[in-house]
Design an enzyme around this catalytic site. Structure first.
Site, PDB file in Angstrom:
ATOM      1  N   ARG A 282      83.266   5.917  36.861  1.00 10.87           N
ATOM      2  CA  ARG A 282      83.317   6.022  38.318  1.00 10.87           C
ATOM      3  C   ARG A 282      84.603   6.635  38.841  1.00 10.87           C
ATOM      4  NH1 ARG A 282      80.649   0.067  39.654  1.00 10.87           N
ATOM      5  NH2 ARG A 282      78.531   0.658  39.038  1.00 10.87           N
ATOM      6  N   HIS A 349      84.881  -0.413  46.172  1.00  9.30           N
ATOM      7  CA  HIS A 349      83.740  -1.184  45.665  1.00  9.30           C
ATOM      8  C   HIS A 349      84.148  -2.383  44.814  1.00  9.30           C
ATOM      9  CE1 HIS A 349      79.791  -2.073  44.134  1.00  9.30           C
ATOM     10  NE2 HIS A 349      80.112  -1.741  42.895  1.00  9.30           N
ATOM     11  N   GLU A 373      85.244 -11.439  39.680  1.00 12.84           N
ATOM     12  CA  GLU A 373      86.047 -10.314  40.166  1.00 12.84           C
ATOM     13  C   GLU A 373      87.479 -10.709  40.487  1.00 12.84           C
ATOM     14  OE1 GLU A 373      85.855  -6.698  43.497  1.00 12.84           O
ATOM     15  OE2 GLU A 373      84.244  -8.206  43.399  1.00 12.84           O
ATOM     16  N   SER A 388      80.121  -5.500  35.464  1.00  7.55           N
ATOM     17  CA  SER A 388      80.498  -6.461  36.501  1.00  7.55           C
ATOM     18  C   SER A 388      79.680  -7.746  36.386  1.00  7.55           C
ATOM     19  CB  SER A 388      80.300  -5.846  37.891  1.00  7.55           C
ATOM     20  OG  SER A 388      80.536  -6.807  38.900  1.00  7.55           O
TER      21      SER A 388
END
Length: 551
Positions: A282, A349, A373, A388
């Site tokens: 990403r 994000h 996270e 994730s």
């Protein structure tokens, strides 16, 4: 029986609660809203595991290599190795728990491509993987809630740790609606509070994850790592209140990124990276979009957006795997993605950095653990799509194992520390009530300026001049915040201070990392410097400021 407090009821918090309850521990699960509203529900793409069912000779070793390469080797290698090795077993456990994974013709969990990975490794449940997994874990917790093993406190938020010397003895929590305070003593505390979206204000993440807990922990001596590593997802769309995610699955099943050049579609990712195209990690895709829009000036209408085209895909694929994308396009863009390309742009994000934890999810404070996270160890300088949900489940399992293994702290010691912490918190609340409130506009102005400042200085590309200006401006905003007392909410008032402290730590970390690596790109230090910086950034409060070192 050990008593464990878990802050946060997203996927990592719920997984930890379920595993601890299964071990016989007494769990208190604290969250601002019901688990069905957590950010984990929004995860569409999938969960990674080297199941090797596609004839591609996949393995956990290759999953490890992709994870470390994607994270530019800032990941904790022991933690990452544990992550990938646990992944296949965790996917099977979730299926047994009731997750309705999409299956192939042979009845096996189906897998698809995701960014930064050479093999089909991402298991998914239609277009709503996060929702499916959350539903199964929530259901798993219900019977333990029914018998009292898990106690839920919904509508409450973290206020502060209860500290007894160098160890954690529980937490003080605050009810947002009434501003009531309560202390909960425990043998261990697990933080599962998500990413600090409130520091930036306009991200793809849940607005419930406001960043207060991270800033409060930082102020109490908890160490953080890699705070400069902030992931800009390459395909988001802008709405009035937040960025909406166009899942990476759209590119995983064949969606193409392009802009018009000389009146013709130019598929820039496929030209620049022919092996993986739009499924590069990403950070690479977002940096490529930045280059197309800012250096080549080819963004849509001269702006910061490019096209993502899924219109060439079979309707059955869009219907079964991308129906959430269709819903977002029709609801927010008045656009039909079956026939029209989607204008997308990078947006914040995910936060790879967070509370510094080891492979056991321990922090620098004894009896304090972190998962999900808010915890930094798995993803390094850039998170792979699909890692994730895996990190949340794996983190919850490991944190539960570690927290459940601690010996009891002793009720007498904990009770004294709890009363002391609660009295201190109550004193702060009373002082706040005795301070003259400011107009709400003063508070919102500081918050708006912080958001703008952080987006400007901590963007896809950074430079020292802007970071130094941000450091100075944050100090000025701290002074203004002291005079901009929220007129209604003590919690909101504290959140602004916590966000400012965390913003300061992010900027200081970015200043100290004088290289370009993963999600941290410096225009004034454009090369990667393994000799000095192939190690995590560590940040903590020291001497009235933020101290940053590496190692």
């Amino acid at each position: 029986m050990n008593k464990i407090v878990i802050l946060g009821s997203g996927l990592s918090g719920l997984t930890a609660a379920l595993k601890l309850a299964m071990q016989g521990a007494a769990v208190t699960l604290v969250s601002p809203a019901y688990a069905e509203r957590s950010q984990s529900v929004m995860a569409m793409g999938g969960i990674n595991a080297a199941l090797n069912t596609k004839g591609e000779d996949d393995s956990v070793e290759q999953h490890f290599v992709d994870t470390m390469q994607g994270g530019s080797y800032l990941n904790d290698p022991e933690a990452a190795d544990n992550l990938v090795r646990m992944a296949p077993e965790l996917v099977h456990w979730l299926a047994e728990l009731g997750v309705n994974f999409t299956r192939d013709e042979a009845g096996r969990v189906d897998l698809r491509n995701f960014g930064g990975q050479k093999k089909k490794r991402t298991a998914y449940a239609g277009a709503r993987t996060g929702k499916q997994i959350m539903a199964a874990v929530i259901a798993g917790c219900r019977k333990y809630e029914a018998d009292g093993t898990i106690e839920r406190l919904t509508g409450w938020r973290f206020h502060s740790l209860i500290l007894e010397g160098a160890q954690c003895a529980g937490a003080v929590i605050i009810e947002e609606r009434t501003q009531a305070l309560r202390s909960i003593t425990a043998d261990a505390v697990i933080m599962a509070v998500g990413g600090p979206n409130g520091v930036f204000g306009h991200t793809t993440g849940s607005r419930l994850n406001d960043g207060y807990a991270a800033g409060a922990l930082l102020s109490q001596g908890v160490e953080f790592a890699n705070l400069e590593m902030i992931q800009y997802h390459p395909t988001t769309v802008h709405t009035a209140t937040k960025q909406m995610l166009i899942t990476e699955a759209a590119r995983g099943v064949g969606g193409r990124l392009y802009v018009l050049r000389d009146g013709q579609p130019w598929y820039f990712m496929e030209e620049w990276y022919p092996e993986r195209g739009a499924l590069m990690p990403r950070d690479v895709v977002s940096q490529s979009i930045y280059k197309v829009c800012n250096e080549l000036k080819l963004g849509i209408n001269g702006g910061q957006t490019v096209y993502l085209d899924i219109s060439h895909l079979p309707k059955a694929v869009i219907d079964s795997q991308l129906d959430e994308v269709v819903s977002i396009c029709r609801t927010y863009l008045n656009l039909n993605p079956y026939e029209e390309p989607i204008p997308v742009a990078p947006g914040i994000h995910y936060f790879m950095g967070g509370i510094k934890t080891d492979k056991h999810h321990r922090t620098n404070i004894a009896r304090l653990f972190a998962a999900g996270e808010c915890s930094a160890q798995y993803h390094g300088a850039n998170r792979l799509g699909g890692n994730s949900l895996l990190g949340a489940v794996c983190g919850g399992v490991v944190a539960a194992q570690s927290a459940g293994a601690v010996t009891g702290i002793g009720s007498a010691v904990a009770d004294v520390a709890g009363r002391r912490a609660l009295a201190a918190a109550a004193g702060e609340l009373e002082r706040w009530k005795g301070t003259a409130p400011s107009p709400l506009s003063d508070y919102t102005a500081v918050r708006r300026e912080l958001s703008s400042l952080m987006y400007g200085s901590m963007g896809i590309y950074r430079k020292e001049r802007e970071l130094l200006a941000a450091r100075k401006r944050i100090a000025e905003l701290e002074q203004r915040a002291a005079e901009a007392r929220h007129p209604y909410s003590y919690y909101e008032d504290r959140t602004l201070y916590a966000n400012l402290l965390l913003a300061k730590a992010m900027v200081e970390s970015a200043l100290e990392r004088k290289e370009s690596r993963g999600a941290h790109q410096r225009t004034d230090y454009s090369e990667k410097n393994d000799r000095q910086f192939k190690k995590p950034t560590n940040a903590r409060v020291a001497g009235g400021g933020i101290a940053v070192d590496f190692g």
